[in-house]
Design an enzyme around this catalytic site. Structure first.
Site, mmCIF file in Angstrom:
data_model
loop_
_atom_site.group_PDB
_atom_site.id
_atom_site.type_symbol
_atom_site.label_atom_id
_atom_site.label_comp_id
_atom_site.label_asym_id
_atom_site.label_seq_id
_atom_site.Cartn_x
_atom_site.Cartn_y
_atom_site.Cartn_z
ATOM 1 N N ASP A 150 122.101 51.484 -22.413
ATOM 2 C CA ASP A 150 122.993 52.125 -23.383
ATOM 3 C C ASP A 150 122.281 52.225 -24.725
ATOM 4 O OD1 ASP A 150 125.801 53.057 -24.089
ATOM 5 O OD2 ASP A 150 125.519 51.484 -25.579
ATOM 6 N N GLU A 167 122.889 53.086 -29.048
ATOM 7 C CA GLU A 167 123.722 53.365 -30.213
ATOM 8 C C GLU A 167 122.851 54.192 -31.158
ATOM 9 O OE1 GLU A 167 126.865 52.741 -30.322
ATOM 10 O OE2 GLU A 167 126.847 51.539 -28.486
ATOM 11 N N HIS A 219 130.970 49.310 -27.997
ATOM 12 C CA HIS A 219 130.169 50.120 -28.918
ATOM 13 C C HIS A 219 128.994 49.353 -29.525
ATOM 14 C CE1 HIS A 219 133.057 53.274 -28.385
ATOM 15 N NE2 HIS A 219 134.023 52.550 -28.898
ATOM 16 N N ASP A 269 128.170 47.040 -24.055
ATOM 17 C CA ASP A 269 128.522 48.207 -23.244
ATOM 18 C C ASP A 269 127.775 48.197 -21.909
ATOM 19 O OD1 ASP A 269 130.274 49.089 -25.131
ATOM 20 O OD2 ASP A 269 129.111 50.831 -25.764
#
Length: 208
Positions: free
Chosen positions: A4, A6, A144, A149
């Site tokens: 994942d 960000e 998040h 996540d």
């Protein structure tokens, strides 16, 4: 391998990665983790920090993404990558920066749990990661942030694998795009209703 990102925003043309995480899974259990903040070389917009909680101060002394991406690719090797909404988001950043820094594309196969959820849980109105966590009774605290996540996605993916083994009647009726494998949704156009691929505009397949 579940991963994942960000980022500073949603545009793979304008925005940069601020955090990347991955978890290695064997027989349904996490056996190793990779996670680091990234200095994006640009201010993190307020709205992005509001979502992921990552601020300029937090990444000020973090490494740039060139070295981080190299380490990430070594960590994942040739494993199949799994993530939520990675088809239209995370993979675009990874592929862009692999070309930018190393002049090559990433050849790993990947599975998008968003597409799986839309296929096998068509009765749900929304298919965000937190929606799926709520549906399956999975703790969504810390959502998040990339590593949290990843852990959440791993649990959701294990549940979706069971859905794939025993699909519901509603799931059996879901129409799939013959070009890219994403879901076809009924839409309305100038000439009436038609089936359109949810990967649009990347995939422009339509069906009467």
């Amino acid at each position: 391998m579940i991963f994942d990102l960000e980022t500073t925003g949603t545009s793979c043309q304008l925005d940069e990665v601020v955090e990347i995480s991955a978890v290695k899974v064997v027989s349904g259990e996490i056996v190793d983790e990779f996670s680091t903040l990234v200095n994006p070389g640009m201010p993190i917009p307020y709205y992005a920090s509001e979502v992921n909680g990552i601020t300029d101060d937090m990444v000020a002394d973090s490494p740039t993404f060139e070295g981080v991406l190299r380490n990430f690719l070594e960590f994942v090797g040739d494993a199949v990558l799994v993530g939520h909404n990675i088809h239209t988001f995370d993979m675009k950043f990874i592929q862009r920066d692999a070309q930018r820094y190393f002049g090559k594309s990433i050849g790993n196969d990947y599975i998008d749990t968003l597409q799986l959820a839309r296929t096998y849980l068509p009765q749900l109105r929304h298919h965000r990661l937190v929606d799926l966590a709520d549906y399956y009774g999975i703790d969504a605290e810390g959502a998040h942030r990339a590593l949290n996540d990843c852990r959440m996605t791993q649990q959701v993916f294990e549940k979706l694998r069971l859905e794939m083994e025993n699909p519901s009647d509603a799931a059996k009726k879901v129409k799939k795009c013959p070009r890219c494998g994403n879901i076809l949704r009924k839409r309305s156009g100038k000439y009436g209703e038609f089936w359109g691929c949810m990967s649009y505009p990347e995939c422009k397949y339509t069906q009467k």
